[in-house]
Design a protein around this motif. Structure first.
Motif, PDB file in Angstrom:
ATOM      1  N   TRP A 189      42.059  53.469  31.222  1.00  0.00           N
ATOM      2  CA  TRP A 189      42.540  52.180  31.199  1.00  0.00           C
ATOM      3  C   TRP A 189      42.182  51.361  32.311  1.00  0.00           C
ATOM      4  N   SER A 190      42.328  51.964  33.484  1.00  0.00           N
ATOM      5  CA  SER A 190      41.733  51.353  34.808  1.00  0.00           C
ATOM      6  C   SER A 190      40.386  51.143  34.901  1.00  0.00           C
ATOM      7  N   PHE A 191      39.631  52.084  34.398  1.00  0.00           N
ATOM      8  CA  PHE A 191      38.270  51.901  34.418  1.00  0.00           C
ATOM      9  C   PHE A 191      37.807  50.938  33.448  1.00  0.00           C
ATOM     10  N   ALA A 192      38.261  50.743  32.475  1.00  0.00           N
ATOM     11  CA  ALA A 192      38.018  49.540  31.399  1.00  0.00           C
ATOM     12  C   ALA A 192      38.442  48.300  32.076  1.00  0.00           C
ATOM     13  N   LEU A 193      39.369  48.176  32.717  1.00  0.00           N
ATOM     14  CA  LEU A 193      40.026  46.921  33.423  1.00  0.00           C
ATOM     15  C   LEU A 193      39.070  46.674  34.524  1.00  0.00           C
ATOM     16  N   GLY A 194      38.704  47.526  35.323  1.00  0.00           N
ATOM     17  CA  GLY A 194      37.724  47.508  36.406  1.00  0.00           C
ATOM     18  C   GLY A 194      36.343  46.825  36.129  1.00  0.00           C
ATOM     19  N   LEU A 195      35.773  47.228  34.864  1.00  0.00           N
ATOM     20  CA  LEU A 195      34.658  46.867  34.350  1.00  0.00           C
ATOM     21  C   LEU A 195      34.928  45.292  33.891  1.00  0.00           C
ATOM     22  N   GLY A 196      35.883  45.006  33.385  1.00  0.00           N
ATOM     23  CA  GLY A 196      36.311  43.688  32.897  1.00  0.00           C
ATOM     24  C   GLY A 196      36.425  42.527  33.964  1.00  0.00           C
ATOM     25  N   ILE A 197      36.984  42.945  35.242  1.00  0.00           N
ATOM     26  CA  ILE A 197      37.115  42.069  36.357  1.00  0.00           C
ATOM     27  C   ILE A 197      36.250  42.330  37.453  1.00  0.00           C
ATOM     28  N   HIS A 198      35.263  43.064  37.235  1.00  0.00           N
ATOM     29  CA  HIS A 198      34.125  43.474  38.445  1.00  0.00           C
ATOM     30  C   HIS A 198      33.505  42.095  38.925  1.00  0.00           C
ATOM     31  N   ASP A 199      33.174  41.198  38.228  1.00  0.00           N
ATOM     32  CA  ASP A 199      32.569  40.062  38.715  1.00  0.00           C
ATOM     33  C   ASP A 199      33.492  38.694  38.831  1.00  0.00           C
ATOM     34  N   ILE A 200      34.774  39.232  38.750  1.00  0.00           N
ATOM     35  CA  ILE A 200      35.652  37.986  38.913  1.00  0.00           C
ATOM     36  C   ILE A 200      36.337  37.870  40.215  1.00  0.00           C
ATOM     37  N   PRO A 201      35.994  36.770  41.004  1.00  0.00           N
ATOM     38  CA  PRO A 201      36.649  36.617  42.412  1.00  0.00           C
ATOM     39  C   PRO A 201      38.117  36.786  42.514  1.00  0.00           C
ATOM     40  N   LEU A 202      38.565  37.534  43.276  1.00  0.00           N
ATOM     41  CA  LEU A 202      39.906  38.055  43.442  1.00  0.00           C
ATOM     42  C   LEU A 202      40.235  37.328  45.051  1.00  0.00           C
ATOM     43  N   PRO A 203      41.722  36.924  45.217  1.00  0.00           N
ATOM     44  CA  PRO A 203      42.251  36.668  46.621  1.00  0.00           C
ATOM     45  C   PRO A 203      41.777  37.785  47.532  1.00  0.00           C
ATOM     46  N   LEU A 204      41.464  37.271  48.699  1.00  0.00           N
ATOM     47  CA  LEU A 204      40.832  38.368  50.064  1.00  0.00           C
ATOM     48  C   LEU A 204      41.910  39.353  50.059  1.00  0.00           C
ATOM     49  N   TRP A 205      43.260  38.871  50.198  1.00  0.00           N
ATOM     50  CA  TRP A 205      44.340  39.805  50.342  1.00  0.00           C
ATOM     51  C   TRP A 205      44.548  40.892  49.368  1.00  0.00           C
ATOM     52  N   LEU A 206      44.213  40.722  47.872  1.00  0.00           N
ATOM     53  CA  LEU A 206      44.233  41.638  46.798  1.00  0.00           C
ATOM     54  C   LEU A 206      43.091  42.414  46.812  1.00  0.00           C
ATOM     55  N   ASP A 207      42.052  42.034  47.347  1.00  0.00           N
ATOM     56  CA  ASP A 207      40.810  43.059  47.576  1.00  0.00           C
ATOM     57  C   ASP A 207      41.077  43.930  48.555  1.00  0.00           C
ATOM     58  N   SER A 208      41.683  43.419  49.535  1.00  0.00           N
ATOM     59  CA  SER A 208      42.082  44.188  50.854  1.00  0.00           C
ATOM     60  C   SER A 208      42.825  45.297  50.422  1.00  0.00           C
ATOM     61  N   PHE A 209      43.995  44.798  49.588  1.00  0.00           N
ATOM     62  CA  PHE A 209      45.182  45.839  49.243  1.00  0.00           C
ATOM     63  C   PHE A 209      44.333  47.068  48.433  1.00  0.00           C
ATOM     64  N   LEU A 210      43.389  46.571  47.382  1.00  0.00           N
ATOM     65  CA  LEU A 210      42.938  47.577  46.624  1.00  0.00           C
ATOM     66  C   LEU A 210      42.050  48.866  47.323  1.00  0.00           C
TER      67      LEU A 210
END
Length: 324
Positions: A189-210
């Motif tokens: 499910w995480s794999f499918a979600l990751g494909l869906g949001i791959h090109d969606i910009p996220l806040p820098l803090w969230l990207d850093s957290f991931l």
């Protein structure tokens, strides 16, 4: 060009170091510690790490060749393993050998045959394959390892692997039980979600957290591998395990690598696939072994020997399939 030995050193230091720490912890900690750690990784760490690393990966249409290669490797491993079993059977049926006992896999037990075949087919492309790919190739090509594992090994182990285990063993769990486990796998499910949001910009803090959780999960996974290895008590069935590992970790990766040389894939993509193909048997084979009463001794021996043998085979693939 970065010398291969430097890349191997950057992998071996954390691989051996964290696994050794896990091996030591596995000897002094109660069994429930490893179980809790495994569940934490399964439900939280690995799914988040998939999101983090997938966002750093480059996706292209060609990445779908990774699961194709995975299924080809599974098929080749099974075919070569089965041919070896059949050849051993014929050897044991020769008239001049009928008067003495023959230690042939085919004359022993079906559970042993099942464990042997699973060891030749299913690799540890997640907990072990991910850190190897990240260290030797980098996050840019992580999608190749991820697609190989998610759509190849995971589906293969809990799909075809379940059918084979039920066929060769004394079935304890119904195929529906492991199918439910596959569908409820949070990594998928995480794999499918990751494909869906791959090109969606996220806040820098969230990207850093991931990213932070992703790299932490890789470290914890290496510790867990060491803890699991410390709990393996059997080193018998060395002969059969050696044959299965020769197929799984040498012959099949070489054949897949040769086939990939006829494609237009870049050197890094080819190496990413070959590394995943060359991984030792998956811990999922032990899960199937225990669920369907296969040969645990053989499975455990193959897991232990393969995990150690990986340190020897990795330099071979870097020399045969250089990235530049």
């Amino acid at each position: 060009m970065e010398f291969p030995s430097l890349r191997l050193l950057s992998l071996y230091v954390p691989l051996i170091g964290w696994s050794s720490l896990g091996f030591w912890l596995g000897r002094i900690c109660p069994l429930w510690v490893g179980d809790r750690l495994g569940k934490l990784l399964f439900w939280v760490g690995v799914p988040i790490s998939v999101l983090g690393f997938l966002r750093q990966s480059e996706l292209s249409a060609a990445v779908w060749l990774a699961p194709v290669a995975a299924w080809l490797a599974i098929a080749l491993g099974g075919l070569l393993g089965w041919l070896w079993l059949m050849a051993t059977l014929k050897q044991g049926q020769r008239p001049e050998q009928k008067q003495r006992p023959v230690s042939s896999p085919m004359t022993q037990s079906r559970p042993q045959q099942g464990s042997f075949l699973l060891a030749t087919m299913m690799g540890n492309t997640g907990y072990l394959g991910f850190p190897v790919s990240l260290a030797l190739i980098g996050p840019k090509y992580f999608a190749w390892a991820l697609f190989y594992d998610m759509i190849g090994t995971t589906l293969g182990a809990y799909g075809l692997g379940v059918v084979m285990a039920a066929h060769f063993g004394g079935m304890q769990k119904s195929p529906r039980d492991l199918l439910r486990a596959l569908v409820c796998n949070p990594v998928l499910w995480s794999f499918a979600l990751g494909l869906g949001i791959h090109d969606i910009p996220l806040p820098l803090w969230l990207d850093s957290f991931l990213k932070t959780v992703a790299w932490t999960s890789i470290t914890v996974a290496l510790v867990l591998i060491g803890m699991r290895l410390s709990q393996l008590r059997s080193w018998r069935s060395v002969r059969l395990a050696s044959v299965s590992l020769s197929v799984k970790m040498l012959i099949v990766p070489l054949l897949i690598g040769v086939l990939l040389s006829f494609t237009s894939l870049g050197s890094a993509e080819k190496l990413a696939i070959v590394l995943q193909v060359s991984m030792p048997p998956a811990f999922a084979t032990l899960v199937l072994c225990e669920a369907y009463e296969l040969d645990r001794e053989l499975t455990v021996t193959a897991l232990a020997m393969g995990s150690i043998g990986l340190l020897v085979t990795l330099p071979l693939w870097l020399l045969l399939f250089p990235t530049s």
